[in-house]
Design a protein around this motif. Structure first.
Motif, PDB file in Angstrom:
ATOM      1  N   ASP A 157      41.884   7.633  36.245  1.00 25.51           N
ATOM      2  CA  ASP A 157      42.604   7.236  35.024  1.00 25.51           C
ATOM      3  C   ASP A 157      42.210   5.820  34.596  1.00 25.51           C
ATOM      4  N   ALA A 158      42.116   4.916  35.578  1.00 20.77           N
ATOM      5  CA  ALA A 158      41.763   3.533  35.262  1.00 20.77           C
ATOM      6  C   ALA A 158      40.346   3.440  34.702  1.00 20.77           C
ATOM      7  N   LEU A 159      39.442   4.224  35.265  1.00 23.56           N
ATOM      8  CA  LEU A 159      38.071   4.250  34.752  1.00 23.56           C
ATOM      9  C   LEU A 159      38.047   4.752  33.307  1.00 23.56           C
ATOM     10  N   GLY A 160      38.866   5.771  33.032  1.00 23.39           N
ATOM     11  CA  GLY A 160      38.925   6.312  31.673  1.00 23.39           C
ATOM     12  C   GLY A 160      39.388   5.269  30.672  1.00 23.39           C
ATOM     13  N   LEU A 161      40.366   4.451  31.065  1.00 19.44           N
ATOM     14  CA  LEU A 161      40.847   3.387  30.191  1.00 19.44           C
ATOM     15  C   LEU A 161      39.779   2.320  29.967  1.00 19.44           C
ATOM     16  N   SER A 162      38.847   2.220  30.912  1.00 15.45           N
ATOM     17  CA  SER A 162      37.750   1.251  30.784  1.00 15.45           C
ATOM     18  C   SER A 162      36.551   1.839  30.060  1.00 15.45           C
ATOM     19  N   GLY A 163      36.688   3.087  29.593  1.00 21.90           N
ATOM     20  CA  GLY A 163      35.590   3.727  28.870  1.00 21.90           C
ATOM     21  C   GLY A 163      34.551   4.344  29.779  1.00 21.90           C
ATOM     22  N   ILE A 164      34.885   4.555  31.040  1.00 19.07           N
ATOM     23  CA  ILE A 164      33.952   5.153  31.996  1.00 19.07           C
ATOM     24  C   ILE A 164      34.479   6.532  32.392  1.00 19.07           C
ATOM     25  N   HIS A 165      33.656   7.555  32.235  1.00 18.98           N
ATOM     26  CA  HIS A 165      34.053   8.922  32.565  1.00 18.98           C
ATOM     27  C   HIS A 165      33.794   9.192  34.047  1.00 18.98           C
TER      28      HIS A 165
ATOM     29  N   LEU B 125      27.989  -3.056  35.750  1.00 21.07           N
ATOM     30  CA  LEU B 125      26.730  -2.318  35.613  1.00 21.07           C
ATOM     31  C   LEU B 125      26.588  -1.635  34.262  1.00 21.07           C
ATOM     32  N   GLY B 126      27.620  -1.693  33.433  1.00 15.25           N
ATOM     33  CA  GLY B 126      27.554  -1.085  32.104  1.00 15.25           C
ATOM     34  C   GLY B 126      27.440   0.422  32.149  1.00 15.25           C
ATOM     35  N   LEU B 127      28.191   1.058  33.043  1.00 10.09           N
ATOM     36  CA  LEU B 127      28.095   2.501  33.234  1.00 10.09           C
ATOM     37  C   LEU B 127      28.958   3.268  32.240  1.00 10.09           C
ATOM     38  N   ASP B 128      28.484   4.462  31.877  1.00  9.63           N
ATOM     39  CA  ASP B 128      29.282   5.384  31.077  1.00  9.63           C
ATOM     40  C   ASP B 128      29.915   6.459  31.961  1.00  9.63           C
ATOM     41  N   HIS B 129      29.272   6.750  33.104  1.00  9.52           N
ATOM     42  CA  HIS B 129      29.754   7.790  34.013  1.00  9.52           C
ATOM     43  C   HIS B 129      29.684   7.286  35.453  1.00  9.52           C
ATOM     44  N   ILE B 130      30.693   7.612  36.240  1.00  9.59           N
ATOM     45  CA  ILE B 130      30.659   7.375  37.680  1.00  9.59           C
ATOM     46  C   ILE B 130      30.976   8.688  38.380  1.00  9.59           C
ATOM     47  N   ILE B 131      30.097   9.072  39.283  1.00 12.42           N
ATOM     48  CA  ILE B 131      30.292  10.291  40.063  1.00 12.42           C
ATOM     49  C   ILE B 131      30.929   9.912  41.397  1.00 12.42           C
ATOM     50  N   LEU B 132      32.137  10.405  41.634  1.00 16.85           N
ATOM     51  CA  LEU B 132      32.807  10.189  42.917  1.00 16.85           C
ATOM     52  C   LEU B 132      32.476  11.372  43.816  1.00 16.85           C
ATOM     53  N   ASP B 133      31.622  11.138  44.785  1.00 19.40           N
ATOM     54  CA  ASP B 133      31.193  12.214  45.679  1.00 19.40           C
ATOM     55  C   ASP B 133      32.076  12.235  46.922  1.00 19.40           C
ATOM     56  N   LEU B 134      32.796  13.334  47.121  1.00 14.34           N
ATOM     57  CA  LEU B 134      33.753  13.462  48.220  1.00 14.34           C
ATOM     58  C   LEU B 134      33.228  14.310  49.374  1.00 14.34           C
ATOM     59  N   SER B 135      31.943  14.596  49.383  1.00 15.14           N
ATOM     60  CA  SER B 135      31.401  15.498  50.405  1.00 15.14           C
ATOM     61  C   SER B 135      31.539  14.936  51.816  1.00 15.14           C
ATOM     62  N   GLY B 136      31.672  13.615  51.945  1.00 19.49           N
ATOM     63  CA  GLY B 136      31.795  13.013  53.272  1.00 19.49           C
ATOM     64  C   GLY B 136      33.223  12.696  53.667  1.00 19.49           C
ATOM     65  N   VAL B 137      34.199  13.123  52.855  1.00 15.39           N
ATOM     66  CA  VAL B 137      35.615  12.857  53.161  1.00 15.39           C
ATOM     67  C   VAL B 137      36.195  14.067  53.887  1.00 15.39           C
ATOM     68  N   PRO B 138      36.649  13.907  55.140  1.00 20.77           N
ATOM     69  CA  PRO B 138      37.109  15.054  55.923  1.00 20.77           C
ATOM     70  C   PRO B 138      38.459  15.610  55.492  1.00 20.77           C
ATOM     71  N   ILE B 139      39.332  14.749  54.967  1.00 18.02           N
ATOM     72  CA  ILE B 139      40.673  15.210  54.615  1.00 18.02           C
ATOM     73  C   ILE B 139      41.242  14.351  53.484  1.00 18.02           C
TER      74      ILE B 139
ATOM     75  N   ALA C  13      35.364   0.316  42.029  1.00 22.62           N
ATOM     76  CA  ALA C  13      34.959   1.236  40.964  1.00 22.62           C
ATOM     77  C   ALA C  13      35.100   0.585  39.590  1.00 22.62           C
ATOM     78  N   LEU C  14      36.210  -0.107  39.378  1.00 27.12           N
ATOM     79  CA  LEU C  14      36.452  -0.727  38.073  1.00 27.12           C
ATOM     80  C   LEU C  14      35.523  -1.918  37.832  1.00 27.12           C
ATOM     81  N   ILE C  15      35.415  -2.793  38.831  1.00 23.03           N
ATOM     82  CA  ILE C  15      34.630  -4.015  38.657  1.00 23.03           C
ATOM     83  C   ILE C  15      33.144  -3.693  38.532  1.00 23.03           C
ATOM     84  N   LYS C  16      32.630  -2.908  39.483  1.00 28.28           N
ATOM     85  CA  LYS C  16      31.192  -2.607  39.456  1.00 28.28           C
ATOM     86  C   LYS C  16      30.833  -1.716  38.274  1.00 28.28           C
ATOM     87  N   GLY C  17      31.723  -0.808  37.931  1.00 26.45           N
ATOM     88  CA  GLY C  17      31.443   0.057  36.780  1.00 26.45           C
ATOM     89  C   GLY C  17      31.256  -0.756  35.510  1.00 26.45           C
ATOM     90  N   SER C  18      32.116  -1.744  35.311  1.00 29.29           N
ATOM     91  CA  SER C  18      32.002  -2.597  34.128  1.00 29.29           C
ATOM     92  C   SER C  18      30.788  -3.516  34.212  1.00 29.29           C
TER      93      SER C  18
END
Length: 265
Positions: free
Chosen positions: A218-226, A190-204, A183-188
């Motif tokens: 929290d780490a994404l927020g420190l990198s300027g990614i919401h 790709l120059g992203l401002d937002h990353i959507i974490l989709d949990l619909s496929g996580v059973p528990i 998340a941190l490496i690819k987010g930076s």
């Protein structure tokens, strides 16, 4: 001793053609052909062990074992087949040694020394092949797992500033760590401002998984990614509440579609 070694080598082709598993496992002629050189090399080492020192024979066995393992794995042959072959030649060559010892009227001590040295080399062959096979096999499994792990945490860029990280299946410690890194490496990258974490496929989600996800946020927020959460199923929402997790500061949407629409607006 040279006569015994030569007697073994003379019967090398005959022994190599009498494969231990021909009638049991239905291996193809093509595979049998590729294994013939493997057998020849092993029989040569066994024959040379009659006259060579144990250290020299062990060195030959170690080199043979590394080559043999690559061949076995490439042909997708199980380890027990190779061990059966090694033991099969122990019986055949042991009989030759016994017959030659009787013909040459070796003393009991001479016969014992020859047979003992030969058996020691066979035992080393089984031991070294088992170790080499296990290392090679598990290294391939680890490589495959690493690739699968990397593919299981994909960051997908859908607009110039928005990326999606869809999570599917159980999240263990290793995958959670990969989640953080990816998340941190690819987010930076790709120059992203937002990353959507989709949990619909996580059973528990348990305490460890929840803690890791929010550390990622929290780490994404420190990198300027919401970070935005979507697809939280009712049972997962209940688990989060029971765990006392505060999610009031994180944008949450019921579905990926709604989150994308909100961001674009």
């Amino acid at each position: 001793m040279n006569d015994i070694a030569q007697s073994i080598i003379k019967l090398k082709d005959e022994m190599a053609d009498q494969r231990a598993f021909d009638n049991k496992d239905n291996y193809s002629n093509a595979i049998s052909g590729e294994l013939k050189e493997w057998r020849h090399n092993l029989i040569n080492i066994y024959a040379q062990s009659i006259t060579e020192s144990l250290d020299t024979s062990y060195d030959h066995i170690n080199k043979w074992g590394e080559q043999a393992v690559n061949l076995l794995i490439d042909l997708d042959l199980p380890l027990d087949i190779a061990i059966e072959e090694i033991r099969n030649y122990r019986d055949k060559i042991g009989k030759i040694i016994s017959e030659e010892a009787e013909a040459q009227q070796l003393t009991y001590i001479e016969f014992y020394n020859v047979l003992s040295r030969f058996n020691s080399v066979v035992d080393r062959a089984v031991h070294w092949l088992s170790i080499s096979y296990s290392k090679k096999y598990y290294s391939r499994i680890y490589a495959a797992e690493s690739v699968a792990l990397e593919l299981s945490v994909p960051v997908i860029k859908v607009t110039d500033t928005i990326g999606i990280l869809p999570l599917v299946g159980d999240i263990d410690t290793k995958r959670a760590h990969e989640l953080m890194d990816k998340a941190l490496i690819k987010g930076s990258e790709l120059g992203l401002d937002h990353i959507i974490l989709d949990l619909s496929g996580v059973p528990i989600i348990d305490t460890m998984v929840a803690d890791r996800i929010f550390k990622v946020i929290d780490a994404l927020g420190l990198s300027g990614i919401h970070a935005i959460l979507t697809g939280i199923r009712p049972e997962i929402a209940q688990t989060m509440i029971n765990l006392g997790i505060n999610i009031s500061t994180i944008p949450i949407y019921s579905s990926l579609h709604i989150a994308m629409k909100a961001l674009q607006e």
